[in-house]
Design an enzyme around this catalytic site. Structure first.
Site, PDB file in Angstrom:
ATOM      1  N   ASP A  37     -30.484  -9.461 -17.648  1.00  0.00           N
ATOM      2  CA  ASP A  37     -29.062  -9.113 -17.547  1.00  0.00           C
ATOM      3  C   ASP A  37     -28.332  -9.893 -16.468  1.00  0.00           C
ATOM      4  O   ASP A  37     -27.105 -10.058 -16.536  1.00  0.00           O
ATOM      5  CB  ASP A  37     -28.878  -7.607 -17.359  1.00  0.00           C
ATOM      6  N   GLU A  64     -41.998 -15.255 -18.145  1.00  0.00           N
ATOM      7  CA  GLU A  64     -41.513 -16.210 -17.136  1.00  0.00           C
ATOM      8  C   GLU A  64     -42.604 -17.136 -16.617  1.00  0.00           C
ATOM      9  O   GLU A  64     -42.331 -18.300 -16.293  1.00  0.00           O
ATOM     10  CB  GLU A  64     -40.873 -15.450 -15.974  1.00  0.00           C
ATOM     11  N   HIS A  93     -31.216  -2.251  -9.849  1.00  0.00           N
ATOM     12  CA  HIS A  93     -32.520  -2.563 -10.437  1.00  0.00           C
ATOM     13  C   HIS A  93     -32.954  -3.998 -10.108  1.00  0.00           C
ATOM     14  O   HIS A  93     -32.136  -4.849  -9.784  1.00  0.00           O
ATOM     15  CB  HIS A  93     -32.492  -2.359 -11.959  1.00  0.00           C
ATOM     16  N   HIS A  94     -34.235  -4.238 -10.219  1.00  0.00           N
ATOM     17  CA  HIS A  94     -34.876  -5.530  -9.915  1.00  0.00           C
ATOM     18  C   HIS A  94     -34.806  -5.872  -8.423  1.00  0.00           C
ATOM     19  O   HIS A  94     -34.948  -7.045  -8.050  1.00  0.00           O
ATOM     20  CB  HIS A  94     -34.267  -6.679 -10.732  1.00  0.00           C
ATOM     21  N   GLY A 141     -54.942 -25.575 -10.248  1.00  0.00           N
ATOM     22  CA  GLY A 141     -56.055 -25.011 -10.984  1.00  0.00           C
ATOM     23  C   GLY A 141     -55.812 -23.627 -11.558  1.00  0.00           C
ATOM     24  O   GLY A 141     -56.719 -22.785 -11.543  1.00  0.00           O
ATOM     25  N   ASP A 177     -61.614 -20.441 -24.017  1.00  0.00           N
ATOM     26  CA  ASP A 177     -61.208 -19.147 -24.561  1.00  0.00           C
ATOM     27  C   ASP A 177     -60.700 -18.204 -23.475  1.00  0.00           C
ATOM     28  O   ASP A 177     -59.708 -17.493 -23.671  1.00  0.00           O
ATOM     29  CB  ASP A 177     -62.361 -18.502 -25.349  1.00  0.00           C
ATOM     30  N   ASN A 210     -66.732 -20.462 -25.620  1.00  0.00           N
ATOM     31  CA  ASN A 210     -68.076 -20.346 -25.026  1.00  0.00           C
ATOM     32  C   ASN A 210     -68.274 -18.977 -24.398  1.00  0.00           C
ATOM     33  O   ASN A 210     -69.057 -18.809 -23.465  1.00  0.00           O
ATOM     34  CB  ASN A 210     -68.340 -21.473 -24.023  1.00  0.00           C
ATOM     35  N   GLY A 237     -66.402 -16.590 -22.647  1.00  0.00           N
ATOM     36  CA  GLY A 237     -66.073 -16.085 -21.320  1.00  0.00           C
ATOM     37  C   GLY A 237     -65.671 -17.161 -20.337  1.00  0.00           C
ATOM     38  O   GLY A 237     -65.386 -18.304 -20.689  1.00  0.00           O
ATOM     39  N   GLU A 239     -66.582 -20.031 -14.022  1.00  0.00           N
ATOM     40  CA  GLU A 239     -66.969 -19.048 -13.013  1.00  0.00           C
ATOM     41  C   GLU A 239     -68.460 -18.734 -13.116  1.00  0.00           C
ATOM     42  O   GLU A 239     -69.140 -18.546 -12.101  1.00  0.00           O
ATOM     43  CB  GLU A 239     -66.153 -17.763 -13.183  1.00  0.00           C
TER      44      GLU A 239
END
Length: 552
Positions: free
Chosen positions: A29, A52, A115-116, A408, A435, A462, A464, A468
Site C-alpha cells: 500500500d 521481495e 502498520h509495517h 553464498g 533440490d 541428491n 537434501g 552441508e
C-alpha cells in the site's frame, strides 16, 4: 510526458537512462501510487515477483546481464524481506537501485502508530539498516528529490553497489521538472607522475620475470574491463585463469587459458602455472575462502601485482588513487613490449573426470553439460554441488556465468535466472540448482511461466543439503529436506502451463532431455537424480577446508 510530471516520473526516467527496463518487486500500500506511474511509463516495465527476497535476487541477476537493476518494495516488511538479496548485491558489486515506498511525511512527522512499523513512532529504523548495505542512500522530499535521485543513482553506477531511496507516498506524487541533462557519472584519472611511477615499478618486476601469468576475477567484469582483457589474451596471450567468481570472463577454449584457479583446490597444473610464475598479475581478484579453498593459496607478495578498483600493489609497494582501467592499460602495454616474441608456455585446462554410461553421477552430469553448453549461453549455478561442479567446465566464448560464491545464499540463482532472462530474452538460459536450494525460491517459476520465459532448469536431486552434509552431519536429519515431485511443479504454479518436465536417472536420459529442451520454445525442467553423498572433487576439498574452519 504526463500532464502532471512528478517525482515518480523523474525517478523512472533516470532508471530508463541507465538502461533499466524492468522494475522487480512486490506491490504494497505504500508503493501503489508510485506503481501507477510505472504502469504508465514508456520504458520501465513492472515485473512482479512472488516475494521481495526473490525480487532482490532477480534485480541482481538482471544487473549482471544489463549493467544495473532496480527493485521496489514497501516499507518495513517488504524492504527487510529483500535485504538478504540486496546484501548479496553489495558483497558482489552489483548496482541495484532499491526503492522503498514509505508512509506520507505527515504520518512520519506525527510518529503515528501505523502498520509495517515497530510501533514506536521511529520511521528511520529501516533506513539505518538499509544504509549498511548501500553505497548511498536518501530520504526523498519534494525539495531534494531530483538532485538526490541523481546523486544516489550516480553512486550506484560509479561504485557498482546497491543504493537506497526512501520514497514517501506524497513525495512520489509531488511535481517535478523533467531532467534536462544526462546523468554525470563521477570519473577521475591518476596524475601522470603517479602513472609513470607505476610504470617504472612494474618494469622492474618484468625485467626479472621470465614466466608471467594472469589471474582475473569478477571485478574485471563489474568495472567493464572484460572486453579489454579478452582482447589482450587473444592478441598477446599469457597463461591465464580465473577464480570461480570470475568464470566466463574469457573464452576458455582459446590458447593460454589453463583452467579455474582455486588455491590448494586447483588442479596441479593450474596451481603451478599461477602460483609458481615469476610474476602473477592478479586483476580484480578477491581472495575469499570459497574461491581459494580455505585460503590455501601461496602467492608471494614480492612476485605479484594486485590490481584493485582504485589502487594497485606492485610487489610490496601500493599505488593508491589509480583507477583499474588505467592500471590495466599501463601493465598491458608493458607486457606487450617486454614479452613480445616469447613462446606461450601454458598447460591445457585439466579434462573433466572420465565417466561411464549408466546411472547419473557427478562425473556423468558435468561431462554431459560440457557437451551441451554453447557460445552465448547464460549459465547460472547455485552455491553447492552446482557451482563447484561447474568450476571444472570449459566455457566457450560469450558465456555469462552467474554464481554467488562470496555471499553464498542458496536458492539465489532461480530468481536470478528470472532476472537474467528478463534482461536478455533472446539468449538461452541454463539454470543448475540443487533440490535444497530450489525449495527456498521455487515460487519464481510461476513468474517465469507468466512472462513466457523459456529457461532450461536442471534440478539436481541428491536428497537434501549435500554441501552441508559434506561439511558436517552427513546423516543428521537437519540436512534432510521434504521430498517433492519436481516434475509436477510447473503445472502447479501456472494454470495454463507452457512447460515440459522430465525426471532422469541415467546419462542417456539427461542427454535426451537437454536436446529436447534446447529444440523447444517452452520452459523446461529436468530433475536429475544423483547419489546422495556424491559431490564434485572441488567441493569436497572446499567443504573439508570449511569444516576445519568451523572446528578451529
Amino acid at each position: 510526458m504526463p500532464i502532471h510530471y512528478s517525482v515518480a516520473d523523474y525517478l523512472l526516467d533516470r532508471l530508463a537512462e541507465c538502461d533499466i527496463g524492468h522494475l522487480f518487486g512486490v506491490p504494497g500500500d505504500y508503493n501503489l501510487f508510485f506503481l501507477d506511474h510505472v504502469i504508465d511509463h514508456h520504458s520501465v516495465r513492472w515485473t512482479g515477483c512472488a516475494n521481495e527476497l526473490n525480487a532482490a535476487y532477480a534485480a541482481d541477476g538482471y544487473a549482471r546481464c544489463r549493467g544495473a537493476g532496480a527493485l521496489l518494495t514497501t516499507f518495513g516488511v517488504g524492504e527487510l524481506s529483500a535485504l538478504n538479496g540486496v546484501a548479496g548485491s553489495y558483497a558482489e558489486y552489483l548496482p541495484v537501485v532499491h526503492i522503498v515506498g514509505a508512509p506520507k511525511r505527515e504520518i512520519q512527522q506525527r510518529g503515528a502508530l501505523v502498520h509495517h512499523t515497530l510501533g514506536d513512532g521511529d520511521f528511520h529504523h529501516f533506513v539505518r539498516i538499509g544504509a549498511e548495505m548501500a553505497a548511498a542512500w536518501s530520504i526523498l522530499t519534494p525539495q531534494n528529490a531530483c538532485s538526490e535521485i541523481d546523486r544516489v543513482i550516480c553512486a550506484a553506477l560509479s561504485e557498482r553497489r546497491p543504493v537506497y531511496l526512501l520514497l514517501p507516498c506524497d513525495v512520489a506524487e509531488a511535481p517535478a521538472t523533467p531532467p534536462e541533462f544526462s546523468l554525470e557519472i563521477p570519473t577521475y584519472f591518476a596524475a601522470p607522475k603517479r602513472l609513470e611511477a607505476l610504470r617504472l615499478s612494474v618494469q622492474q618486476l618484468l625485467d626479472n620475470a621470465p614466466r608471467v601469468a594472469l589471474l582475473a576475477d569478477f571485478l574485471v567484469q563489474r568495472y567493464g574491463l572484460d572486453g579489454e582483457l579478452r582482447k589482450w589474451m587473444s592478441e598477446a596471450p599469457l597463461p591465464h585463469a580465473t577464480t570461480l567468481m570470475g568464470k566466463g570472463l574469457f573464452d576458455e577454449t582459446q590458447p593460454g587459458f589453463i583452467g579455474t584457479w582455486s588455491g590448494g583446490g586447483s588442479a596441479q597444473s593450474v596451481r603451478q602455472a599461477i602460483e609458481n610464475a615469476d610474476l602473477t598479475l592478479c586483476i580484480g581478484v578477491r581472495f575469499t575462502d570459497t574461491v581459494t579453498t580455505g585460503f590455501t593459496h601461496h602467492l608471494e607478495e614480492a612476485r605479484t601485482i594486485d590490481i584493485q578498483p582504485d589502487a594497485v600493489r606492485v610487489g610490496n609497494r601500493w599505488f593508491s588513487g589509480i583507477p583499474m582501467a588505467q592500471s590495466v592499460e599501463v601493465i598491458q602495454q608493458l607486457c606487450r613490449q617486454n614479452l613480445r616474441g616469447r613462446e606461450l608456455d601454458a598447460p591445457s585446462p585439466p579434462p573433466l573426470p572420465a565417466c561411464h554410461e549408466g546411472l547419473l553421477d557427478q562425473h556423468a552430469l558435468w561431462q554431459t553439460l560440457q557437451a551441451f553448453i554453447q557460445p552465448g549461453d547464460i549459465v547460472l549455478a547455485d552455491q553447492g554441488t552446482a557451482s563447484f561442479g561447474a568450476a571444472a567446465l570449459r566455457l566457450p566464448g560469450e558465456v555469462n556465468f552467474i554464481a554467488q560464491p562470496l555471499w553464498g545464499s542458496i536458492g539465489y540463482t532461480l530468481p536470478a535466472a528470472f532476472g537474467a532472462q528478463t534482461a536478455c530474452p533472446d539468449r538461452r538460459v541454463l539454470l543448475i540448482v540443487g533440490d535444497g536450494a530450489a525449495q527456498l525460491t521455487i515460487q519464481e517459476l510461476g513468474s517465469m511461466l507468466r512472462d513466457g520465459l523459456r529457461p532450461i532448469i536442471l534440478v539436481l536431486n541428491n536428497d537434501g543439503y549435500t554441501i552441508e552434509r559434506a561439511i558436517h552431519g552427513a546423516e543428521q536429519r537437519y540436512n534432510d529436506i521434504a521430498r517433492w515431485d519436481w516434475t509436477r511443479l510447473p503445472q502447479a504454479l501456472c494454470v495454463d502451463c507452457p512447460a515440459q518436465s522430465w525426471r532422469v536417472t541415467e546419462r542417456v536420459q539427461l542427454e535426451g532431455a537437454l536436446n529436447k529442451a534446447a529444440s523447444s520454445r517452452r520452459l523446461s525442467l529436468i530433475e536429475a537424480v544423483l547419489p546422495r553423498q556424491d559431490v564434485p572433487e572441488l567441493l569436497s576439498r572446499v567443504t573439508e577446508s570449511l569444516g576445519y574452519a568451523q572446528e578451529s
